[in-house]
Design a protein around this motif. Structure first.
Motif, PDB file in Angstrom:
ATOM      1  N   ALA A 195       0.834  -1.209   0.000  1.00  0.00           N
ATOM      2  CA  ALA A 195       0.000   0.000   0.000  1.00  0.00           C
ATOM      3  C   ALA A 195       0.863   1.252   0.000  1.00  0.00           C
ATOM      4  O   ALA A 195       0.571   2.231  -0.706  1.00  0.00           O
ATOM      5  CB  ALA A 195      -0.926  -0.019   1.211  1.00  0.00           C
ATOM      6  N   LEU A 196       1.957   1.242   0.799  1.00  0.00           N
ATOM      7  CA  LEU A 196       2.831   2.417   0.861  1.00  0.00           C
ATOM      8  C   LEU A 196       3.541   2.651  -0.469  1.00  0.00           C
ATOM      9  O   LEU A 196       3.717   3.806  -0.893  1.00  0.00           O
ATOM     10  CB  LEU A 196       3.857   2.221   1.981  1.00  0.00           C
TER      11      LEU A 196
ATOM     12  N   PRO B 213      -3.219   3.894  -7.677  1.00  0.00           N
ATOM     13  CA  PRO B 213      -3.975   3.629  -8.905  1.00  0.00           C
ATOM     14  C   PRO B 213      -4.926   2.441  -8.791  1.00  0.00           C
ATOM     15  O   PRO B 213      -5.756   2.240  -9.670  1.00  0.00           O
ATOM     16  CB  PRO B 213      -2.866   3.353  -9.937  1.00  0.00           C
ATOM     17  N   GLY B 214      -4.810   1.635  -7.743  1.00  0.00           N
ATOM     18  CA  GLY B 214      -5.688   0.474  -7.598  1.00  0.00           C
ATOM     19  C   GLY B 214      -5.191  -0.722  -8.402  1.00  0.00           C
ATOM     20  O   GLY B 214      -4.138  -0.683  -9.050  1.00  0.00           O
ATOM     21  N   PHE B 215      -5.977  -1.788  -8.359  1.00  0.00           N
ATOM     22  CA  PHE B 215      -5.633  -3.024  -9.071  1.00  0.00           C
ATOM     23  C   PHE B 215      -6.253  -3.009 -10.466  1.00  0.00           C
ATOM     24  O   PHE B 215      -7.420  -2.637 -10.623  1.00  0.00           O
ATOM     25  CB  PHE B 215      -6.139  -4.251  -8.314  1.00  0.00           C
ATOM     26  N   SER B 216      -5.481  -3.422 -11.441  1.00  0.00           N
ATOM     27  CA  SER B 216      -6.019  -3.556 -12.787  1.00  0.00           C
ATOM     28  C   SER B 216      -6.870  -4.826 -12.873  1.00  0.00           C
ATOM     29  O   SER B 216      -6.809  -5.704 -12.006  1.00  0.00           O
ATOM     30  CB  SER B 216      -4.882  -3.630 -13.809  1.00  0.00           C
ATOM     31  N   ALA B 217      -7.651  -4.911 -13.940  1.00  0.00           N
ATOM     32  CA  ALA B 217      -8.492  -6.096 -14.129  1.00  0.00           C
ATOM     33  C   ALA B 217      -7.637  -7.349 -14.275  1.00  0.00           C
ATOM     34  O   ALA B 217      -8.004  -8.427 -13.797  1.00  0.00           O
ATOM     35  CB  ALA B 217      -9.387  -5.905 -15.351  1.00  0.00           C
ATOM     36  N   GLU B 218      -6.475  -7.211 -14.940  1.00  0.00           N
ATOM     37  CA  GLU B 218      -5.587  -8.361 -15.108  1.00  0.00           C
ATOM     38  C   GLU B 218      -5.030  -8.829 -13.765  1.00  0.00           C
ATOM     39  O   GLU B 218      -4.940 -10.034 -13.513  1.00  0.00           O
ATOM     40  CB  GLU B 218      -4.435  -8.015 -16.050  1.00  0.00           C
TER      41      GLU B 218
ATOM     42  N   SER C 237       2.448  -5.602 -10.978  1.00  0.00           N
ATOM     43  CA  SER C 237       2.473  -4.480 -11.917  1.00  0.00           C
ATOM     44  C   SER C 237       3.767  -3.663 -11.800  1.00  0.00           C
ATOM     45  O   SER C 237       3.922  -2.655 -12.482  1.00  0.00           O
ATOM     46  CB  SER C 237       1.272  -3.561 -11.654  1.00  0.00           C
ATOM     47  N   LYS C 238       4.699  -4.103 -10.934  1.00  0.00           N
ATOM     48  CA  LYS C 238       5.914  -3.330 -10.714  1.00  0.00           C
ATOM     49  C   LYS C 238       6.932  -3.526 -11.821  1.00  0.00           C
ATOM     50  O   LYS C 238       7.804  -2.678 -12.026  1.00  0.00           O
ATOM     51  CB  LYS C 238       6.537  -3.723  -9.371  1.00  0.00           C
ATOM     52  N   GLY C 239       6.874  -4.655 -12.520  1.00  0.00           N
ATOM     53  CA  GLY C 239       7.776  -4.882 -13.639  1.00  0.00           C
ATOM     54  C   GLY C 239       9.203  -5.180 -13.252  1.00  0.00           C
ATOM     55  O   GLY C 239      10.103  -5.071 -14.079  1.00  0.00           O
ATOM     56  N   ARG C 240       9.433  -5.557 -11.980  1.00  0.00           N
ATOM     57  CA  ARG C 240      10.790  -5.874 -11.548  1.00  0.00           C
ATOM     58  C   ARG C 240      10.963  -7.379 -11.478  1.00  0.00           C
ATOM     59  O   ARG C 240      10.019  -8.100 -11.114  1.00  0.00           O
ATOM     60  CB  ARG C 240      11.079  -5.266 -10.169  1.00  0.00           C
ATOM     61  N   PRO C 241      12.132  -7.909 -11.782  1.00  0.00           N
ATOM     62  CA  PRO C 241      12.361  -9.351 -11.663  1.00  0.00           C
ATOM     63  C   PRO C 241      12.162  -9.812 -10.222  1.00  0.00           C
ATOM     64  O   PRO C 241      12.671  -9.193  -9.289  1.00  0.00           O
ATOM     65  CB  PRO C 241      13.816  -9.529 -12.123  1.00  0.00           C
ATOM     66  N   GLY C 242      11.406 -10.894 -10.048  1.00  0.00           N
ATOM     67  CA  GLY C 242      11.180 -11.453  -8.725  1.00  0.00           C
ATOM     68  C   GLY C 242      10.059 -10.807  -7.946  1.00  0.00           C
ATOM     69  O   GLY C 242       9.733 -11.240  -6.846  1.00  0.00           O
ATOM     70  N   SER C 243       9.450  -9.732  -8.485  1.00  0.00           N
ATOM     71  CA  SER C 243       8.362  -9.084  -7.765  1.00  0.00           C
ATOM     72  C   SER C 243       7.085  -9.905  -7.918  1.00  0.00           C
ATOM     73  O   SER C 243       6.944 -10.726  -8.811  1.00  0.00           O
ATOM     74  CB  SER C 243       8.148  -7.662  -8.297  1.00  0.00           C
TER      75      SER C 243
ATOM     76  N   LEU D  81      -3.730 -20.308   7.955  1.00  0.00           N
ATOM     77  CA  LEU D  81      -4.363 -19.891   9.196  1.00  0.00           C
ATOM     78  C   LEU D  81      -5.883 -20.052   9.166  1.00  0.00           C
ATOM     79  O   LEU D  81      -6.536 -19.832  10.177  1.00  0.00           O
ATOM     80  CB  LEU D  81      -4.010 -18.432   9.502  1.00  0.00           C
ATOM     81  N   GLY D  82      -6.428 -20.421   8.014  1.00  0.00           N
ATOM     82  CA  GLY D  82      -7.879 -20.581   7.915  1.00  0.00           C
ATOM     83  C   GLY D  82      -8.604 -19.279   7.623  1.00  0.00           C
ATOM     84  O   GLY D  82      -9.793 -19.146   7.927  1.00  0.00           O
ATOM     85  N   GLY D  83      -7.902 -18.294   7.063  1.00  0.00           N
ATOM     86  CA  GLY D  83      -8.497 -16.990   6.819  1.00  0.00           C
ATOM     87  C   GLY D  83      -8.829 -16.738   5.368  1.00  0.00           C
ATOM     88  O   GLY D  83      -8.725 -17.621   4.520  1.00  0.00           O
ATOM     89  N   GLN D  84      -9.227 -15.513   5.082  1.00  0.00           N
ATOM     90  CA  GLN D  84      -9.617 -15.092   3.745  1.00  0.00           C
ATOM     91  C   GLN D  84      -8.936 -13.769   3.415  1.00  0.00           C
ATOM     92  O   GLN D  84      -8.674 -12.953   4.300  1.00  0.00           O
ATOM     93  CB  GLN D  84     -11.135 -14.917   3.637  1.00  0.00           C
ATOM     94  N   VAL D  85      -8.680 -13.579   2.139  1.00  0.00           N
ATOM     95  CA  VAL D  85      -8.115 -12.324   1.644  1.00  0.00           C
ATOM     96  C   VAL D  85      -9.045 -11.783   0.566  1.00  0.00           C
ATOM     97  O   VAL D  85      -9.328 -12.479  -0.410  1.00  0.00           O
ATOM     98  CB  VAL D  85      -6.696 -12.521   1.056  1.00  0.00           C
ATOM     99  N   THR D  86      -9.531 -10.571   0.759  1.00  0.00           N
ATOM    100  CA  THR D  86     -10.390  -9.925  -0.228  1.00  0.00           C
ATOM    101  C   THR D  86      -9.641  -8.742  -0.827  1.00  0.00           C
ATOM    102  O   THR D  86      -9.198  -7.853  -0.094  1.00  0.00           O
ATOM    103  CB  THR D  86     -11.701  -9.437   0.408  1.00  0.00           C
ATOM    104  N   VAL D  87      -9.483  -8.755  -2.134  1.00  0.00           N
ATOM    105  CA  VAL D  87      -8.708  -7.724  -2.833  1.00  0.00           C
ATOM    106  C   VAL D  87      -9.632  -7.021  -3.814  1.00  0.00           C
ATOM    107  O   VAL D  87     -10.373  -7.667  -4.562  1.00  0.00           O
ATOM    108  CB  VAL D  87      -7.510  -8.353  -3.586  1.00  0.00           C
ATOM    109  N   GLY D  88      -9.606  -5.708  -3.826  1.00  0.00           N
ATOM    110  CA  GLY D  88     -10.453  -4.955  -4.744  1.00  0.00           C
ATOM    111  C   GLY D  88     -10.058  -3.492  -4.777  1.00  0.00           C
ATOM    112  O   GLY D  88      -9.039  -3.078  -4.200  1.00  0.00           O
ATOM    113  N   ASN D  89     -10.869  -2.677  -5.439  1.00  0.00           N
ATOM    114  CA  ASN D  89     -10.631  -1.246  -5.570  1.00  0.00           C
ATOM    115  C   ASN D  89     -11.715  -0.468  -4.838  1.00  0.00           C
ATOM    116  O   ASN D  89     -12.874  -0.893  -4.790  1.00  0.00           O
ATOM    117  CB  ASN D  89     -10.606  -0.840  -7.051  1.00  0.00           C
ATOM    118  N   ARG D  90     -11.321   0.662  -4.282  1.00  0.00           N
ATOM    119  CA  ARG D  90     -12.264   1.528  -3.559  1.00  0.00           C
ATOM    120  C   ARG D  90     -13.095   2.335  -4.541  1.00  0.00           C
ATOM    121  O   ARG D  90     -12.636   2.670  -5.640  1.00  0.00           O
ATOM    122  CB  ARG D  90     -11.509   2.459  -2.629  1.00  0.00           C
TER     123      ARG D  90
END
Length: 456
Positions: A360-361, A388-393, A405-411, A425-434
């Motif tokens: 995020a930073l 800029p948020g997450f692209s559709a890809e 989207s950083k374009g660096r090797p290993g990223s 851990l039995g959790g969930q991750v939700t990723v999206g745009n505001r």
């Protein structure tokens, strides 16, 4: 301020990765055998439903032939077969409720019982000339879909042998008053009814069975993908642990050299050089802490290096340490976890939070925000930014290694590790745009994944 939403709700353009959609414990391992058992259980339930349809259909057919068409039948024997078939179905239902493993042999035995019951009914009602003899094809088709090749072939051989036997051995149906033309017409009508019934049952049940098998295959593919990801993580962990061991010696050497430099007269006279030396020592201590954290996190036991604390203190300490190291320009932190609960200071979850905040930073140096809250027995942490948020890809391939989207090797390993640790851990991750711009990542996991077993 974030408006609380039900844990199950997703906004448009968000992607969620669930750790365990079977409702099992976080570290439960779902084997291929358990997935096959689930598919067999569903298919046996469909066979039970189909058998009840067969019992009802045969009862209605016997009544129509005997009462409406005035064709004499051996009612006691035919009704006894239906009672036995219904009894077998009740036994199958009890078998489903027992919770024991359902095997292919059990499905094969059930289909053999259906073939035997159909053979007995046909024997009592004309044998191979009965228009309902083509229902053998329905049984063979079900076997081809449900069973492996050897069992399906055996079922087909049994049905073929039964058909051949009915060609020579059966009780004939005597047409009323020897009306051959009328009886032939009834035979054709019966064949039509049999065809429609077989087509309808095939369409309904085979479609559902195929769906069950497709879901089983998809689940197996998911497990294989997760196994490959776990293997990838294992290799990364071994590499990181090896690098940490290798870095230990040069870091210790640098620490000794810096301590020797501090005693030199030059650094006592030059305040600017002394300040730079202090910065170097601080960064060196940070590197040593990172190396120690890697070595600590490589332990397999939960008790290694873990400290008992509470949710609010654990989160405040983790966020505070990250904030001191990264010094973001504007960081809004809101800890709204109520009521508090005892937890382990889990090193892996700390790294998860650090990775999310680092991403995020990097995407939004000007401002990021984070909020923690408790929803029933789950800990929910939301991180937001103005980038800029997450692209559709990216949303389509989120959680996969080296997708960035950083374009660096290993990223692209940060989110990959986050998804896998949360799955463990039995959790969930939700990723999206505001809606107002920027990205949002929501971590949700059961507090039991971080709770000491002996905690009250």
């Amino acid at each position: 301020m974030v408006r609380p939403r039900p844990p199950g709700g997703l906004r448009r353009g968000e992607v969620r990765a669930a750790a365990d959609d079977q409702g099992g414990p976080p570290d439960a391992v779902i084997s291929n055998a358990s997935i096959q058992d689930t598919a067999n259980r569903r298919n046996l339930r469909l066979l039970v439903q189909l058998r009840w349809v067969a019992v009802g259909g045969q009862l209605a057919t016997i009544a129509a032939v005997h009462l409406l068409m005035d064709i004499p039948l051996d009612l006691p024997a035919m009704l006894a077969i239906l009672v036995l078939l219904a009894g077998w179905n009740l036994f199958s239902q009890l078998r489903l409720r027992s919770g024991r493993t359902i095997s292919q042999n059990e499905l094969f035995l059930g289909l053999l019982v259906d073939v035997a019951a159909l053979t007995a009914q046909l024997y009592l009602s004309g044998g191979a000339v009965n228009p309902f003899v083509s229902l053998f094809l329905l049984q063979v088709m079900l076997g081809a879909v449900l069973l492996d090749l050897p069992r399906a072939a055996a079922l087909g051989a049994v049905a073929t042998a039964a058909f051949i036997g009915l060609m020579y051995y059966s009780r004939p149906l005597v047409p009323p008053a020897q009306q051959d033309a009328a009886f032939l017409r009834l035979h054709i009508q019966g064949a039509l009814v049999c065809f429609v019934l077989a087509a309808a049952l095939s369409l309904f049940f085979v479609t559902r069975i195929t769906r069950n098998l497709r879901e089983r295959d998809e689940r197996l593919a998911t497990l294989r993908q997760e196994a490959a990801e776990q293997d990838h993580i294992l290799r990364l962990g071994l590499l990181a642990a090896g690098a940490a061991h290798e870095l230990g010696t040069p870091l210790a050497t640098l620490s000794v050299i810096l301590n020797d430099w501090r005693r030199l007269p030059f650094f006592r006279r030059d305040q600017e050089a002394a300040q730079e030396l202090a910065v170097m020592e601080t960064q060196l201590d940070r590197c040593k802490g990172i190396v120690s954290g890697i070595l600590l996190s490589s332990g397999e036991l939960r008790g290694e290096g873990t400290v008992r604390t509470h949710v609010r203190a654990f989160l405040d300490e983790t966020i505070g340490a990250w904030r001191a190291q990264r010094t973001p320009r504007a960081f809004a932190w809101n800890n709204r976890v109520e009521p508090d609960a005892p937890v382990f200071s889990d090193a892996a979850f700390k790294q998860v939070l650090a990775n999310i905040l680092d991403n995020a930073l990097e995407a939004s140096p000007g401002w990021i925000g984070a909020e923690a809250r408790r929803v029933e027995d789950r800990l929910v942490i939301e991180v937001r930014d103005d980038g800029p948020g997450f692209s559709a890809e990216m949303l389509a391939e989120v959680g996969k290694p080296y997708r960035s989207s950083k374009g660096r090797p290993g990223s692209g390993l940060g989110l990959f590790l986050v998804f896998n640790v949360m799955r463990k851990l039995g959790g969930q991750v939700t990723v999206g745009n505001r809606d107002e711009g920027g990205a949002r990542v929501v971590l949700s996991l059961p507090l039991s994944a971080l709770t000491p077993r002996s905690a009250p």
